[in-house]
Design a protein around this motif. Sequence first.
Motif, PDB file in Angstrom:
ATOM      1  N   SER A 193       0.825  -1.201   0.000  1.00 28.08           N
ATOM      2  CA  SER A 193       0.000   0.000   0.000  1.00 28.08           C
ATOM      3  C   SER A 193       0.866   1.261   0.000  1.00 28.08           C
ATOM      4  O   SER A 193       0.626   2.196  -0.763  1.00 28.08           O
ATOM      5  N   LEU A 194       1.911   1.265   0.843  1.00 28.02           N
ATOM      6  CA  LEU A 194       2.788   2.440   0.904  1.00 28.02           C
ATOM      7  C   LEU A 194       3.487   2.675  -0.429  1.00 28.02           C
ATOM      8  O   LEU A 194       3.649   3.812  -0.872  1.00 28.02           O
ATOM      9  N   GLY A 197       2.015   4.831  -2.891  1.00 31.92           N
ATOM     10  CA  GLY A 197       1.905   6.257  -2.593  1.00 31.92           C
ATOM     11  C   GLY A 197       0.914   6.576  -1.494  1.00 31.92           C
ATOM     12  O   GLY A 197       0.645   7.744  -1.236  1.00 31.92           O
ATOM     13  N   ALA A 198       0.354   5.549  -0.848  1.00 34.43           N
ATOM     14  CA  ALA A 198      -0.598   5.815   0.233  1.00 34.43           C
ATOM     15  C   ALA A 198       0.151   6.319   1.459  1.00 34.43           C
ATOM     16  O   ALA A 198       1.296   5.932   1.700  1.00 34.43           O
ATOM     17  N   THR A 199      -0.497   7.180   2.229  1.00 36.59           N
ATOM     18  CA  THR A 199       0.106   7.587   3.496  1.00 36.59           C
ATOM     19  C   THR A 199      -0.147   6.476   4.513  1.00 36.59           C
ATOM     20  O   THR A 199      -0.921   5.556   4.260  1.00 36.59           O
ATOM     21  N   HIS A 200       0.537   6.601   5.656  1.00 43.34           N
ATOM     22  CA  HIS A 200       0.362   5.583   6.685  1.00 43.34           C
ATOM     23  C   HIS A 200      -1.099   5.488   7.105  1.00 43.34           C
ATOM     24  O   HIS A 200      -1.660   4.402   7.265  1.00 43.34           O
ATOM     25  N   GLN A 202      -3.814   6.404   5.355  1.00 47.61           N
ATOM     26  CA  GLN A 202      -4.615   5.809   4.279  1.00 47.61           C
ATOM     27  C   GLN A 202      -4.461   4.302   4.278  1.00 47.61           C
ATOM     28  O   GLN A 202      -5.413   3.552   4.049  1.00 47.61           O
ATOM     29  N   ARG A 206      -7.742   2.117   4.748  1.00 42.00           N
ATOM     30  CA  ARG A 206      -8.290   1.450   3.568  1.00 42.00           C
ATOM     31  C   ARG A 206      -7.833   0.005   3.427  1.00 42.00           C
ATOM     32  O   ARG A 206      -8.477  -0.780   2.748  1.00 42.00           O
ATOM     33  N   VAL A 207      -6.687  -0.330   4.005  1.00 42.83           N
ATOM     34  CA  VAL A 207      -6.158  -1.680   3.797  1.00 42.83           C
ATOM     35  C   VAL A 207      -6.200  -2.499   5.090  1.00 42.83           C
ATOM     36  O   VAL A 207      -6.825  -3.552   5.149  1.00 42.83           O
TER      37      VAL A 207
END
Lengths: 305, 253
Positions: A193-194, A197-200, A202, A206-207
Amino acid sequence: MKERPIGPKIFSLNRYLKDRVGETWMIIAFVMVLLLPFIVGAGLYLKSRILLQEHSIWTLLVSGNWNPQKGEFGLAPFIVSSLWVTALAVLIAVPVSLLSAIHLTQYARKWFLNAMHPVIDILAGLPSVIYGVWGVLVVVPFVKRLAEWFDISVSGYSILAGAIVLAIMIIPFILNILIEVFRTIPEELTEASLSLGATHWQTIKRVLLRKAVTGIISAVVLGVSRAFGETIAVLMVVGNVVHIPKGAFQPGYPLPALIANNYGEMLSIPRYEAALMLSALVLFSVVLLFNFASRIAIVQFEKRV
Amino acid sequence: MSETIKINIRDLNLHAGKNHILKNVNISVPKNKITVILGPSGCGKTTLLKTLNRLTDLNPEIRVTGSIQIDEEDILHTTSDIHDIRKRMGLLSQRPYPLPMSIFNNVAFGLKISGRRRKKILHKRVEHYLRQASLWDEVQHRLREPAISLSIGQQQRLCLARGLAVDPDIILADEPTSALDPVSSAAIEEKFIELKNNYTIVVVTHILRQARRIADHVVFMYMGEVVEQGPAAEILHNPQMEKTRQYLNGAFY
Protein backbone atom coordinates in the motif's frame (compact mmCIF):
# COMPACT_ATOMS: atom_id res chain seq x y z
CA MET A 1 17.21 -55.95 6.24
CA LYS A 2 14.83 -58.33 7.88
CA GLU A 3 12.11 -56.89 10.05
CA ARG A 4 12.22 -57.67 13.71
CA PRO A 5 9.56 -60.13 14.76
CA ILE A 6 6.64 -58.74 16.71
CA GLY A 7 6.86 -59.42 20.45
CA PRO A 8 4.67 -61.82 22.44
CA LYS A 9 0.99 -61.34 21.69
CA ILE A 10 0.02 -60.43 25.25
CA PHE A 11 2.08 -57.24 25.08
CA SER A 12 0.61 -56.05 21.84
CA LEU A 13 -2.92 -56.74 23.12
CA ASN A 14 -2.16 -54.57 26.11
CA ARG A 15 -0.89 -51.90 23.77
CA TYR A 16 -4.04 -51.95 21.64
CA LEU A 17 -6.24 -51.95 24.72
CA LYS A 18 -4.50 -48.83 26.01
CA ASP A 19 -4.90 -47.26 22.62
CA ARG A 20 -8.63 -47.95 22.62
CA VAL A 21 -9.11 -46.73 26.17
CA GLY A 22 -7.18 -43.55 25.43
CA GLU A 23 -9.27 -42.88 22.38
CA THR A 24 -12.54 -43.53 24.21
CA TRP A 25 -11.61 -41.17 27.01
CA MET A 26 -10.98 -38.41 24.56
CA ILE A 27 -14.32 -38.96 22.86
CA ILE A 28 -16.15 -38.92 26.19
CA ALA A 29 -14.42 -35.70 27.24
CA PHE A 30 -15.15 -34.14 23.89
CA VAL A 31 -18.84 -35.11 23.94
CA MET A 32 -19.19 -33.75 27.46
CA VAL A 33 -17.81 -30.39 26.42
CA LEU A 34 -20.04 -30.44 23.37
CA LEU A 35 -23.14 -31.24 25.43
CA LEU A 36 -22.52 -28.73 28.21
CA PRO A 37 -24.35 -25.79 26.63
CA PHE A 38 -27.33 -28.02 25.85
CA ILE A 39 -27.42 -29.37 29.39
CA VAL A 40 -27.30 -25.87 30.84
CA GLY A 41 -29.96 -24.63 28.43
CA ALA A 42 -32.23 -27.61 29.06
CA GLY A 43 -31.88 -27.25 32.84
CA LEU A 44 -32.86 -23.59 32.72
CA TYR A 45 -35.80 -24.37 30.49
CA LEU A 46 -37.12 -27.15 32.73
CA LYS A 47 -36.89 -24.92 35.79
CA SER A 48 -38.71 -22.02 34.13
CA ARG A 49 -41.34 -24.14 32.41
CA ILE A 50 -44.05 -23.65 35.06
CA LEU A 51 -44.03 -19.92 34.44
CA LEU A 52 -44.06 -20.37 30.69
CA GLN A 53 -47.15 -22.56 30.97
CA GLU A 54 -49.06 -19.80 32.74
CA HIS A 55 -47.94 -16.81 30.70
CA SER A 56 -46.84 -16.48 27.10
CA ILE A 57 -43.11 -15.90 26.67
CA TRP A 58 -43.88 -12.71 24.76
CA THR A 59 -45.82 -11.03 27.60
CA LEU A 60 -43.08 -11.99 30.04
CA LEU A 61 -40.42 -10.42 27.84
CA VAL A 62 -42.18 -7.13 27.04
CA SER A 63 -44.14 -6.48 30.21
CA GLY A 64 -42.67 -3.86 32.53
CA ASN A 65 -44.62 -4.99 35.60
CA TRP A 66 -42.43 -6.73 38.13
CA ASN A 67 -44.48 -7.55 41.22
CA PRO A 68 -43.53 -11.02 42.40
CA GLN A 69 -46.01 -10.87 45.30
CA LYS A 70 -48.86 -10.36 42.85
CA GLY A 71 -47.45 -12.97 40.52
CA GLU A 72 -46.38 -10.42 37.88
CA PHE A 73 -43.03 -11.23 36.35
CA GLY A 74 -42.41 -8.77 33.52
CA LEU A 75 -38.72 -8.95 32.57
CA ALA A 76 -38.59 -5.88 30.34
CA PRO A 77 -36.92 -3.56 32.94
CA PHE A 78 -34.05 -6.00 33.33
CA ILE A 79 -33.67 -6.77 29.65
CA VAL A 80 -33.68 -3.09 28.74
CA SER A 81 -31.15 -2.32 31.49
CA SER A 82 -28.87 -5.08 30.25
CA LEU A 83 -29.06 -3.81 26.69
CA TRP A 84 -28.35 -0.23 27.79
CA VAL A 85 -25.34 -1.14 29.90
CA THR A 86 -23.87 -3.53 27.35
CA ALA A 87 -24.37 -1.24 24.36
CA LEU A 88 -22.87 1.75 26.14
CA ALA A 89 -19.93 -0.29 27.44
CA VAL A 90 -19.13 -1.66 23.98
CA LEU A 91 -19.54 1.80 22.49
CA ILE A 92 -16.89 3.08 24.89
CA ALA A 93 -14.58 0.06 24.83
CA VAL A 94 -14.35 -0.71 21.11
CA PRO A 95 -13.06 2.65 19.84
CA VAL A 96 -10.59 2.91 22.71
CA SER A 97 -9.31 -0.62 22.10
CA LEU A 98 -9.18 -0.21 18.34
CA LEU A 99 -7.19 3.03 18.48
CA SER A 100 -4.85 1.59 21.12
CA ALA A 101 -4.29 -1.56 19.08
CA ILE A 102 -3.54 0.47 15.97
CA HIS A 103 -1.14 2.69 17.86
CA LEU A 104 0.63 -0.21 19.55
CA THR A 105 1.06 -2.28 16.39
CA GLN A 106 1.59 0.44 13.78
CA TYR A 107 3.27 3.37 15.48
CA ALA A 108 4.75 2.38 18.83
CA ARG A 109 8.16 0.79 19.17
CA LYS A 110 8.43 -2.94 19.71
CA TRP A 111 9.64 -2.73 23.30
CA PHE A 112 6.63 -0.62 24.18
CA LEU A 113 4.24 -3.23 22.80
CA ASN A 114 6.12 -5.92 24.72
CA ALA A 115 5.90 -3.84 27.88
CA MET A 116 2.16 -3.40 27.40
CA HIS A 117 1.43 -7.12 27.32
CA PRO A 118 1.84 -7.78 31.06
CA VAL A 119 -0.15 -4.62 31.81
CA ILE A 120 -3.04 -5.86 29.69
CA ASP A 121 -2.84 -9.32 31.26
CA ILE A 122 -2.96 -7.85 34.76
CA LEU A 123 -6.00 -5.77 33.85
CA ALA A 124 -7.70 -8.84 32.41
CA GLY A 125 -6.91 -10.92 35.47
CA LEU A 126 -8.14 -8.54 38.18
CA PRO A 127 -11.16 -9.96 40.07
CA SER A 128 -14.30 -8.15 39.01
CA VAL A 129 -15.18 -7.19 42.58
CA ILE A 130 -12.12 -4.94 42.57
CA TYR A 131 -13.46 -3.14 39.53
CA GLY A 132 -16.76 -2.88 41.38
CA VAL A 133 -15.24 -1.27 44.47
CA TRP A 134 -13.18 1.06 42.33
CA GLY A 135 -16.35 1.93 40.44
CA VAL A 136 -18.13 2.85 43.66
CA LEU A 137 -15.21 4.99 44.80
CA VAL A 138 -14.35 6.71 41.52
CA VAL A 139 -16.83 6.20 38.73
CA VAL A 140 -20.06 6.79 40.68
CA PRO A 141 -18.92 10.20 42.03
CA PHE A 142 -17.62 11.07 38.57
CA VAL A 143 -20.97 10.30 36.97
CA LYS A 144 -22.73 12.32 39.67
CA ARG A 145 -20.52 15.33 38.86
CA LEU A 146 -21.00 14.82 35.15
CA ALA A 147 -24.78 14.78 35.60
CA GLU A 148 -24.65 17.94 37.69
CA TRP A 149 -22.81 19.58 34.84
CA PHE A 150 -25.87 18.82 32.73
CA ASP A 151 -28.07 20.16 35.56
CA ILE A 152 -29.36 16.73 36.49
CA SER A 153 -29.36 15.72 40.13
CA VAL A 154 -28.72 12.00 40.59
CA SER A 155 -26.91 9.68 42.98
CA GLY A 156 -24.38 8.56 40.40
CA TYR A 157 -25.41 4.92 40.67
CA SER A 158 -26.54 4.56 37.09
CA ILE A 159 -26.47 2.86 33.73
CA LEU A 160 -23.55 5.07 32.74
CA ALA A 161 -21.51 4.12 35.81
CA GLY A 162 -22.14 0.44 35.07
CA ALA A 163 -21.19 0.95 31.42
CA ILE A 164 -17.93 2.74 32.27
CA VAL A 165 -16.88 0.05 34.74
CA LEU A 166 -17.83 -2.64 32.24
CA ALA A 167 -15.98 -0.90 29.43
CA ILE A 168 -12.80 -0.80 31.50
CA MET A 169 -13.23 -4.48 32.31
CA ILE A 170 -13.64 -5.64 28.72
CA ILE A 171 -11.01 -3.37 27.16
CA PRO A 172 -8.09 -5.70 28.00
CA PHE A 173 -9.87 -8.65 26.37
CA ILE A 174 -10.82 -6.77 23.23
CA LEU A 175 -7.40 -5.12 23.06
CA ASN A 176 -5.58 -8.44 23.34
CA ILE A 177 -7.45 -9.90 20.37
CA LEU A 178 -7.09 -6.75 18.30
CA ILE A 179 -3.33 -6.58 18.85
CA GLU A 180 -3.07 -10.18 17.66
CA VAL A 181 -5.29 -9.39 14.67
CA PHE A 182 -3.14 -6.48 13.53
CA ARG A 183 0.09 -8.31 14.21
CA THR A 184 -0.86 -11.22 11.97
CA ILE A 185 -1.45 -8.97 8.96
CA PRO A 186 1.62 -9.47 6.78
CA GLU A 187 3.98 -6.51 6.68
CA GLU A 188 4.16 -6.86 2.91
CA LEU A 189 0.56 -5.71 2.65
CA THR A 190 1.45 -2.46 4.40
CA GLU A 191 4.49 -2.14 2.15
CA ALA A 192 2.40 -2.75 -0.96
CA SER A 193 0.00 0.00 0.00
CA LEU A 194 2.79 2.44 0.90
CA SER A 195 4.64 1.72 -2.31
CA LEU A 196 1.54 2.86 -4.21
CA GLY A 197 1.91 6.26 -2.59
CA ALA A 198 -0.60 5.82 0.23
CA THR A 199 0.11 7.59 3.50
CA HIS A 200 0.36 5.58 6.69
CA TRP A 201 -3.13 6.66 7.70
CA GLN A 202 -4.61 5.81 4.28
CA THR A 203 -2.97 2.41 4.56
CA ILE A 204 -4.49 1.81 7.98
CA LYS A 205 -7.92 3.04 6.99
CA ARG A 206 -8.29 1.45 3.57
CA VAL A 207 -6.16 -1.68 3.80
CA LEU A 208 -5.41 -2.80 7.34
CA LEU A 209 -8.85 -2.13 8.82
CA ARG A 210 -10.47 -3.96 5.93
CA LYS A 211 -8.15 -6.88 6.33
CA ALA A 212 -8.84 -6.89 10.07
CA VAL A 213 -12.60 -6.71 9.84
CA THR A 214 -13.33 -10.34 10.77
CA GLY A 215 -10.94 -10.13 13.69
CA ILE A 216 -12.56 -6.91 14.84
CA ILE A 217 -15.97 -8.59 14.77
CA SER A 218 -14.63 -11.48 16.86
CA ALA A 219 -13.19 -9.03 19.37
CA VAL A 220 -16.45 -7.10 19.63
CA VAL A 221 -18.43 -10.31 20.09
CA LEU A 222 -16.19 -11.41 22.90
CA GLY A 223 -16.59 -8.01 24.49
CA VAL A 224 -20.38 -8.08 24.18
CA SER A 225 -20.62 -11.61 25.57
CA ARG A 226 -18.52 -10.74 28.57
CA ALA A 227 -20.28 -7.44 29.14
CA PHE A 228 -23.76 -8.91 28.89
CA GLY A 229 -23.04 -11.53 31.52
CA GLU A 230 -20.81 -9.57 33.90
CA THR A 231 -22.48 -9.50 37.29
CA ILE A 232 -20.74 -8.28 40.42
CA ALA A 233 -18.96 -5.15 39.23
CA VAL A 234 -22.06 -3.87 37.45
CA LEU A 235 -24.39 -4.76 40.30
CA MET A 236 -22.31 -2.61 42.65
CA VAL A 237 -22.59 0.61 40.65
CA VAL A 238 -25.72 0.38 38.56
CA GLY A 239 -28.30 1.24 41.25
CA ASN A 240 -30.57 -1.80 41.01
CA VAL A 241 -33.90 0.00 40.69
CA VAL A 242 -36.70 -1.87 38.93
CA HIS A 243 -37.96 0.36 36.13
CA ILE A 244 -37.40 0.74 32.45
CA PRO A 245 -34.45 3.17 32.28
CA LYS A 246 -34.85 6.10 29.90
CA GLY A 247 -31.41 7.66 30.09
CA ALA A 248 -27.79 6.89 30.91
CA PHE A 249 -27.90 8.81 34.20
CA GLN A 250 -30.80 6.76 35.52
CA PRO A 251 -30.26 3.66 37.59
CA GLY A 252 -30.90 0.29 36.01
CA TYR A 253 -31.19 -3.35 36.99
CA PRO A 254 -29.53 -5.73 34.52
CA LEU A 255 -30.46 -9.42 34.26
CA PRO A 256 -27.35 -10.86 35.97
CA ALA A 257 -27.83 -8.49 38.90
CA LEU A 258 -31.45 -9.60 39.25
CA ILE A 259 -30.43 -13.23 39.50
CA ALA A 260 -27.47 -12.66 41.80
CA ASN A 261 -29.37 -10.36 44.16
CA ASN A 262 -32.46 -12.50 44.56
CA TYR A 263 -31.69 -16.14 44.02
CA GLY A 264 -32.00 -18.03 47.29
CA GLU A 265 -33.66 -15.15 49.12
CA MET A 266 -37.33 -14.82 48.34
CA LEU A 267 -37.90 -18.24 46.91
CA SER A 268 -40.94 -18.76 49.14
CA ILE A 269 -42.89 -16.56 46.74
CA PRO A 270 -44.54 -18.86 44.21
CA ARG A 271 -43.04 -18.86 40.70
CA TYR A 272 -40.21 -16.57 41.81
CA GLU A 273 -37.55 -19.19 41.16
CA ALA A 274 -39.04 -19.96 37.77
CA ALA A 275 -38.93 -16.26 36.89
CA LEU A 276 -35.26 -16.04 37.83
CA MET A 277 -34.50 -19.16 35.81
CA LEU A 278 -36.32 -17.65 32.88
CA SER A 279 -34.19 -14.52 33.10
CA ALA A 280 -31.11 -16.75 33.17
CA LEU A 281 -32.44 -18.52 30.08
CA VAL A 282 -32.92 -15.16 28.35
CA LEU A 283 -29.34 -14.18 29.22
CA PHE A 284 -28.08 -17.52 27.95
CA SER A 285 -30.04 -17.35 24.69
CA VAL A 286 -29.04 -13.79 23.89
CA VAL A 287 -25.34 -14.58 24.24
CA LEU A 288 -25.78 -17.76 22.22
CA LEU A 289 -27.71 -16.07 19.42
CA PHE A 290 -25.23 -13.22 19.33
CA ASN A 291 -22.36 -15.65 18.91
CA PHE A 292 -24.16 -17.46 16.09
CA ALA A 293 -24.95 -14.23 14.30
CA SER A 294 -21.35 -13.12 14.49
CA ARG A 295 -20.13 -16.47 13.11
CA ILE A 296 -22.32 -15.92 10.08
CA ALA A 297 -21.09 -12.35 9.70
CA ILE A 298 -17.46 -13.48 9.90
CA VAL A 299 -17.95 -16.14 7.23
CA GLN A 300 -19.59 -13.57 4.97
CA PHE A 301 -16.76 -11.09 5.40
CA GLU A 302 -14.09 -13.71 4.91
CA LYS A 303 -15.51 -14.41 1.48
CA ARG A 304 -15.30 -10.77 0.55
CA VAL A 305 -11.76 -9.73 1.56
CA MET B 1 28.69 6.12 -22.99
CA SER B 2 25.26 6.05 -24.56
CA GLU B 3 23.31 4.81 -21.60
CA THR B 4 22.00 7.18 -18.96
CA ILE B 5 22.11 6.29 -15.29
CA LYS B 6 18.65 6.22 -13.70
CA ILE B 7 19.53 5.22 -10.17
CA ASN B 8 22.89 6.04 -8.69
CA ILE B 9 23.62 4.49 -5.30
CA ARG B 10 26.69 5.88 -3.56
CA ASP B 11 28.34 4.69 -0.31
CA LEU B 12 25.12 3.22 0.98
CA ASN B 13 25.38 1.74 4.46
CA LEU B 14 22.50 0.25 6.38
CA HIS B 15 22.49 -0.78 10.01
CA ALA B 16 19.61 -2.58 11.70
CA GLY B 17 20.35 -2.35 15.41
CA LYS B 18 23.85 -3.77 15.68
CA ASN B 19 23.82 -5.58 12.34
CA HIS B 20 25.63 -4.00 9.45
CA ILE B 21 23.45 -5.21 6.57
CA LEU B 22 24.54 -3.16 3.56
CA LYS B 23 28.21 -2.26 3.40
CA ASN B 24 29.46 0.58 1.18
CA VAL B 25 27.14 -0.27 -1.64
CA ASN B 26 27.75 1.53 -4.93
CA ILE B 27 25.47 0.64 -7.80
CA SER B 28 24.61 2.35 -11.08
CA VAL B 29 21.34 1.30 -12.63
CA PRO B 30 21.06 2.17 -16.34
CA LYS B 31 17.83 3.66 -17.66
CA ASN B 32 15.38 1.51 -19.67
CA LYS B 33 17.32 -1.65 -18.94
CA ILE B 34 16.70 -4.65 -16.76
CA THR B 35 19.18 -4.69 -13.93
CA VAL B 36 19.35 -8.00 -12.11
CA ILE B 37 20.69 -8.12 -8.58
CA LEU B 38 22.05 -11.60 -8.00
CA GLY B 39 23.27 -13.19 -4.84
CA PRO B 40 22.71 -15.87 -2.24
CA SER B 41 19.88 -15.57 0.29
CA GLY B 42 20.52 -13.16 3.12
CA CYS B 43 23.00 -11.03 1.21
CA GLY B 44 20.88 -7.89 1.54
CA LYS B 45 19.19 -7.84 -1.86
CA THR B 46 15.68 -7.41 -0.49
CA THR B 47 16.82 -4.80 2.02
CA LEU B 48 18.41 -2.88 -0.82
CA LEU B 49 15.14 -2.81 -2.75
CA LYS B 50 13.24 -1.64 0.32
CA THR B 51 15.78 1.11 0.85
CA LEU B 52 15.20 2.31 -2.70
CA ASN B 53 11.51 2.65 -1.92
CA ARG B 54 12.19 4.15 1.53
CA LEU B 55 10.18 1.31 3.11
CA THR B 56 13.03 1.07 5.60
CA ASP B 57 11.49 4.16 7.21
CA LEU B 58 8.92 1.83 8.76
CA ASN B 59 11.47 0.24 11.06
CA PRO B 60 12.82 2.74 13.57
CA GLU B 61 15.81 0.51 14.27
CA ILE B 62 17.21 0.94 10.79
CA ARG B 63 19.80 3.62 10.08
CA VAL B 64 20.74 4.44 6.51
CA THR B 65 23.68 6.56 5.36
CA GLY B 66 24.99 7.44 1.91
CA SER B 67 22.99 8.60 -1.05
CA ILE B 68 20.57 7.22 -3.60
CA GLN B 69 20.13 9.51 -6.57
CA ILE B 70 17.21 9.01 -8.87
CA ASP B 71 17.25 11.43 -11.79
CA GLU B 72 19.80 13.55 -9.89
CA GLU B 73 17.59 13.78 -6.79
CA ASP B 74 18.90 12.22 -3.60
CA ILE B 75 15.85 10.42 -2.25
CA LEU B 76 17.44 9.75 1.14
CA HIS B 77 17.93 13.46 1.79
CA THR B 78 15.14 15.21 0.06
CA THR B 79 12.48 17.77 0.69
CA SER B 80 10.06 16.09 -1.72
CA ASP B 81 7.06 14.24 -0.38
CA ILE B 82 8.03 10.67 0.51
CA HIS B 83 4.73 9.39 -0.93
CA ASP B 84 5.49 10.94 -4.30
CA ILE B 85 8.90 9.31 -4.28
CA ARG B 86 7.38 5.91 -3.59
CA LYS B 87 4.90 6.38 -6.40
CA ARG B 88 7.78 6.71 -8.85
CA MET B 89 8.61 3.08 -8.16
CA GLY B 90 6.26 0.14 -8.63
CA LEU B 91 7.03 -2.66 -6.20
CA LEU B 92 6.50 -6.34 -6.89
CA SER B 93 7.12 -8.62 -3.94
CA GLN B 94 8.06 -12.30 -3.65
CA ARG B 95 4.51 -13.40 -3.16
CA PRO B 96 1.57 -11.41 -4.44
CA TYR B 97 -0.17 -9.47 -1.69
CA PRO B 98 -3.43 -8.28 -3.22
CA LEU B 99 -5.15 -5.59 -1.21
CA PRO B 100 -8.29 -6.79 0.59
CA MET B 101 -10.70 -5.45 -2.01
CA SER B 102 -12.02 -6.16 -5.49
CA ILE B 103 -9.87 -6.71 -8.58
CA PHE B 104 -10.96 -3.34 -9.92
CA ASN B 105 -10.20 -1.49 -6.70
CA ASN B 106 -6.77 -3.08 -6.42
CA VAL B 107 -5.75 -1.38 -9.65
CA ALA B 108 -7.70 1.79 -8.89
CA PHE B 109 -6.24 2.04 -5.37
CA GLY B 110 -3.25 4.19 -6.28
CA LEU B 111 -5.41 6.50 -8.36
CA LYS B 112 -8.11 6.81 -5.73
CA ILE B 113 -5.78 7.65 -2.87
CA SER B 114 -4.27 10.47 -4.86
CA GLY B 115 -7.73 11.90 -5.32
CA ARG B 116 -8.76 10.74 -8.78
CA ARG B 117 -12.32 9.52 -8.40
CA ARG B 118 -14.09 10.17 -11.72
CA LYS B 119 -15.69 6.84 -12.54
CA LYS B 120 -15.22 6.99 -16.29
CA ILE B 121 -11.55 7.87 -16.11
CA LEU B 122 -10.90 5.30 -13.41
CA HIS B 123 -12.48 2.59 -15.52
CA LYS B 124 -10.39 3.50 -18.54
CA ARG B 125 -7.17 3.55 -16.54
CA VAL B 126 -7.91 0.24 -14.84
CA GLU B 127 -8.59 -1.43 -18.16
CA HIS B 128 -5.44 0.07 -19.65
CA TYR B 129 -3.17 -1.24 -16.88
CA LEU B 130 -4.85 -4.63 -16.69
CA ARG B 131 -4.17 -4.96 -20.42
CA GLN B 132 -0.56 -3.93 -19.86
CA ALA B 133 -0.19 -6.72 -17.33
CA SER B 134 -1.89 -9.16 -19.76
CA LEU B 135 -4.69 -9.80 -17.30
CA TRP B 136 -7.63 -7.97 -18.85
CA ASP B 137 -8.95 -10.86 -20.94
CA GLU B 138 -9.07 -13.14 -17.93
CA VAL B 139 -10.75 -10.76 -15.50
CA GLN B 140 -12.87 -8.33 -17.53
CA HIS B 141 -16.10 -10.03 -16.50
CA ARG B 142 -15.25 -10.38 -12.84
CA LEU B 143 -13.77 -7.02 -11.91
CA ARG B 144 -15.97 -6.75 -8.80
CA GLU B 145 -14.86 -10.06 -7.36
CA PRO B 146 -12.34 -10.09 -4.51
CA ALA B 147 -8.74 -10.14 -5.67
CA ILE B 148 -7.93 -13.21 -3.61
CA SER B 149 -10.27 -15.28 -5.80
CA LEU B 150 -7.60 -15.11 -8.54
CA SER B 151 -4.87 -17.71 -8.93
CA ILE B 152 -1.42 -16.86 -7.57
CA GLY B 153 -0.07 -16.20 -11.06
CA GLN B 154 -2.99 -13.89 -11.84
CA GLN B 155 -2.56 -12.18 -8.49
CA GLN B 156 1.05 -11.40 -9.29
CA ARG B 157 0.06 -9.86 -12.63
CA LEU B 158 -2.64 -7.93 -10.76
CA CYS B 159 0.05 -6.60 -8.44
CA LEU B 160 2.04 -5.57 -11.50
CA ALA B 161 -0.99 -3.76 -12.95
CA ARG B 162 -1.57 -2.12 -9.58
CA GLY B 163 2.04 -0.92 -9.50
CA LEU B 164 1.95 0.38 -13.08
CA ALA B 165 -1.27 2.25 -12.37
CA VAL B 166 0.47 4.89 -10.26
CA ASP B 167 2.57 5.70 -13.32
CA PRO B 168 6.06 4.99 -12.01
CA ASP B 169 9.21 5.09 -14.13
CA ILE B 170 10.96 2.38 -12.16
CA ILE B 171 9.80 -1.16 -11.38
CA LEU B 172 11.35 -2.88 -8.38
CA ALA B 173 10.77 -6.62 -8.29
CA ASP B 174 11.84 -8.81 -5.40
CA GLU B 175 12.10 -12.41 -6.62
CA PRO B 176 8.81 -11.83 -8.40
CA THR B 177 8.46 -15.35 -9.72
CA SER B 178 9.56 -17.40 -6.73
CA ALA B 179 5.99 -18.36 -5.79
CA LEU B 180 4.77 -18.88 -9.36
CA ASP B 181 4.42 -21.84 -11.69
CA PRO B 182 6.65 -21.92 -14.81
CA VAL B 183 3.98 -20.55 -17.13
CA SER B 184 3.18 -17.57 -14.92
CA SER B 185 6.89 -16.98 -14.38
CA ALA B 186 7.51 -16.89 -18.09
CA ALA B 187 4.61 -14.46 -18.50
CA ILE B 188 6.14 -12.10 -15.95
CA GLU B 189 9.59 -12.33 -17.53
CA GLU B 190 8.21 -11.62 -21.00
CA LYS B 191 6.32 -8.69 -19.56
CA PHE B 192 9.51 -7.25 -18.11
CA ILE B 193 11.31 -7.45 -21.43
CA GLU B 194 8.37 -5.70 -23.06
CA LEU B 195 8.12 -3.06 -20.35
CA LYS B 196 11.77 -2.07 -20.31
CA ASN B 197 11.24 0.28 -23.24
CA ASN B 198 9.25 2.54 -20.95
CA TYR B 199 10.53 1.64 -17.51
CA THR B 200 13.75 1.06 -15.67
CA ILE B 201 13.51 -2.35 -14.07
CA VAL B 202 15.41 -3.71 -11.08
CA VAL B 203 14.91 -7.41 -10.39
CA VAL B 204 16.25 -9.24 -7.38
CA THR B 205 16.64 -12.93 -7.96
CA HIS B 206 18.67 -15.95 -7.00
CA ILE B 207 17.65 -17.87 -10.10
CA LEU B 208 20.67 -17.83 -12.41
CA ARG B 209 18.73 -18.93 -15.46
CA GLN B 210 16.30 -16.09 -14.95
CA ALA B 211 19.20 -13.66 -14.87
CA ARG B 212 20.53 -15.13 -18.11
CA ARG B 213 17.12 -14.78 -19.76
CA ILE B 214 16.30 -11.20 -18.87
CA ALA B 215 19.32 -9.29 -17.57
CA ASP B 216 20.95 -6.38 -19.39
CA HIS B 217 22.99 -5.39 -16.40
CA VAL B 218 24.02 -7.59 -13.50
CA VAL B 219 25.00 -6.75 -9.93
CA PHE B 220 26.41 -9.57 -7.83
CA MET B 221 26.08 -9.14 -4.08
CA TYR B 222 27.54 -11.20 -1.27
CA MET B 223 27.18 -10.62 2.48
CA GLY B 224 25.90 -7.10 2.06
CA GLU B 225 28.61 -6.02 -0.34
CA VAL B 226 28.63 -5.53 -4.08
CA VAL B 227 31.23 -7.94 -5.44
CA GLU B 228 30.95 -7.13 -9.09
CA GLN B 229 28.69 -5.33 -11.54
CA GLY B 230 28.52 -4.66 -15.23
CA PRO B 231 26.81 -5.62 -18.49
CA ALA B 232 25.12 -9.02 -18.27
CA ALA B 233 27.28 -10.69 -20.90
CA GLU B 234 30.50 -9.75 -19.11
CA ILE B 235 29.43 -10.71 -15.60
CA LEU B 236 27.64 -13.93 -16.51
CA HIS B 237 30.23 -15.26 -18.97
CA ASN B 238 33.46 -13.73 -17.91
CA PRO B 239 33.36 -12.75 -14.23
CA GLN B 240 36.48 -11.12 -12.83
CA MET B 241 36.03 -12.00 -9.19
CA GLU B 242 36.53 -15.42 -7.66
CA LYS B 243 33.31 -15.20 -5.57
CA THR B 244 31.20 -14.47 -8.62
CA ARG B 245 32.76 -17.36 -10.51
CA GLN B 246 32.04 -19.73 -7.63
CA TYR B 247 28.44 -18.57 -7.43
CA LEU B 248 27.89 -18.91 -11.17
CA ASN B 249 29.30 -22.42 -11.03
CA GLY B 250 26.88 -23.33 -8.29
CA ALA B 251 29.40 -23.58 -5.48
CA PHE B 252 26.89 -21.91 -3.09
CA TYR B 253 23.41 -20.51 -3.20
